[in-house]
Structure formats: C-alpha cells, structure tokens
Motif scaffolding. Sequence first.
Motif, PDB file in Angstrom:
ATOM      1  N   ARG A 199      28.552  69.984   8.559  1.00  0.00           N
ATOM      2  CA  ARG A 199      27.748  70.747   8.050  1.00  0.00           C
ATOM      3  C   ARG A 199      26.847  72.279   8.469  1.00  0.00           C
ATOM      4  N   SER A 232      25.202  69.933  -0.593  1.00  0.00           N
ATOM      5  CA  SER A 232      25.090  68.937   0.614  1.00  0.00           C
ATOM      6  C   SER A 232      24.944  69.642   2.051  1.00  0.00           C
ATOM      7  N   ASP A 251      29.778  66.154  10.850  1.00  0.00           N
ATOM      8  CA  ASP A 251      29.754  66.226   9.913  1.00  0.00           C
ATOM      9  C   ASP A 251      30.268  66.930   8.685  1.00  0.00           C
ATOM     10  N   ASP A 306      28.078  70.579  12.998  1.00  0.00           N
ATOM     11  CA  ASP A 306      27.665  68.978  13.319  1.00  0.00           C
ATOM     12  C   ASP A 306      28.767  68.384  13.343  1.00  0.00           C
ATOM     13  N   ARG A 344      27.638  70.938   3.722  1.00  0.00           N
ATOM     14  CA  ARG A 344      28.434  71.365   4.028  1.00  0.00           C
ATOM     15  C   ARG A 344      29.173  72.243   4.229  1.00  0.00           C
TER      16      ARG A 344
END
Length: 302
Positions: free
Chosen positions: A34, A91, A32, A30, A93
């Motif tokens: 991730r 997180s 961000d 996505d 990522r």
Amino acid sequence: MFAPATKAGDAWTRMLGRRFDSASDIVVGDGDGRLYGLVSVERLLAADPGATLAELADRDPPVVAPGMDQEIAAWHAVQHGESSLAIVDPSGRFKGLVPRRRLLRVLLEEHDEDMARLGGYLRGSKAAGSAAEESIGRRFAHRMPWLLLGLLGAMMSAGIVASFEERLAANVALAFFLPGVVYMADAVGTQTEAVVVRGLSVGVSIRRLTRGESITGLIIGAAMALAFFPFALLYGDPRVALTAAVSLFAACSVASVLAMALPWALNRLGRDPAFGSGPLATVVQDLVSITVYLLTAMLIVT
C-alpha cells in the motif's frame, strides 16, 4: 519501493549505481504494497542522512485509479504541484508511477487536440495542416461532393418553384418576398450552426444546446415576422404580407432545428461538421424555406 522506516542515507546508497526509467520521486510503501507517500529526489538529497522516509514523504500525493482518462490524470498531478503521479487501486495498493516526461507528453498531446478541435478539426492539428497544404486535385476532390449536392438542391428548388408557376403568375407579389424568406432562414441557420459546431468541438452535449437554440429560433422567427409584416403591407395585399410573415416565422424556426440536427448527425457519423454541415444545411434549409413559403401561399392566398 522503500519502507517508511528507511533512512534517507540508506535509500540514497541503495540507489547509487543503478539505472532507472525515472528517478524524480521515490515510492514509500508498507509491507502489503500500500502506498504510504512519495519523496522527491530533490528533498532526499537535501535531507539529513538519518531522517526517515516517513518524515520526508508527502503523505497526500496525487493519486489516480487505473483506467482514468490520461488528461484528467495529468492535470491532477499539475494542480497538486508534483512531478509524478501514483497509480493506486481501490484497495490502496500501489500499481505504478507516471513520470514527469509522460505527464508532459500527455499535456502536449491534449493541448494539440484541443486547439485543433477549437479550430473545427476533429482529427488533430496535424490533419488540419495537411488539409491546408494538400494538392489542388485533393482540394477539388474534397470540396466537389458538397458543391454537387448544393447544385442538386438548386435544381430541386427550381422544380418546386416551377410547380407553383400558375399561382405565382396570378399574384406576382408573392415572388417578391421569396428571396427574403430564404435568406433569413439561411442566416438564422448559419448562426445556430456556428454555435453548435463550436460546442461540439469542445465536447458540449447536443442536449445542452437543443432547448436553448430551439427557443431562440422561435423567438427570432416571431421577431422577424413582426418586423417584416408592416413592410410587406406596403405592397398592398394583406394576404401576401401575412404569407410572408408566417413563412418567415416557420422557416426561421425550422432552420434552427436543422442547423442543430445536421452537424450532430455528421459528428455521429465521424465526419467533420465544420466542413460539411454548411453546404448541406444550406441545401436543406433552402428547400424547406421555399416549400414552406409556397405551401403557406396556397393556404392564405386564394
């Protein structure tokens, strides 16, 4: 990294004419950063050009955190049936992709190391091969220190026995059973040592071995003492028979502890326990067995 809404045809067009370190999988993520999933090149080529990567992606690919042991990471990918391994931070990522050639290299290296350790070599099969092909001079240099240590132990054993010369001369029957006690202690120690070296070579903790081997040594010592006592009585002196039985129990029990301690100590010092623990354990066990036998004789045979 491609967005989930990217069409398969567009993704393929964007890849044409570019060079990649590895193109076995396409990373879908996505905005961000991730990880959304992975799409294999084989699936991309077979897909309808209008299909989105979100439809083609494996939403549950093998994922590992940065810093994970490489062998565990490689097996994670193999068991999942994927050709690549995604690295993702806590997180979520995306941090990178481990390609199939790197996974294969890790598995081959770990296989080589495991086979070498199972054979008793701690530095890999390459070192094992070198040891088998080394020159006569190096063979001599590697083995002589341990054999000289054994010779020193033999000298010390002679000194210990000589210090009990008068007691042995007063009751010659005591000398009959000394070789048997020494041999049985060595035999018990050798069995324990083989189990410990094999366990250490495959990463078994010494704590997991200690309790079982210690109790086994006590039981074996008691069994040997009970079996040997009636035979020793045939020589007519119950005190000598009791001395032999008690010494056999003590020597076998101590031998198990020494056979665990010495390989562990050599392993902690970075030395190969399969190479050095045998001669060292034999020296120490012989000295302990002789001392135990003669001290027991002093207490029992007056």
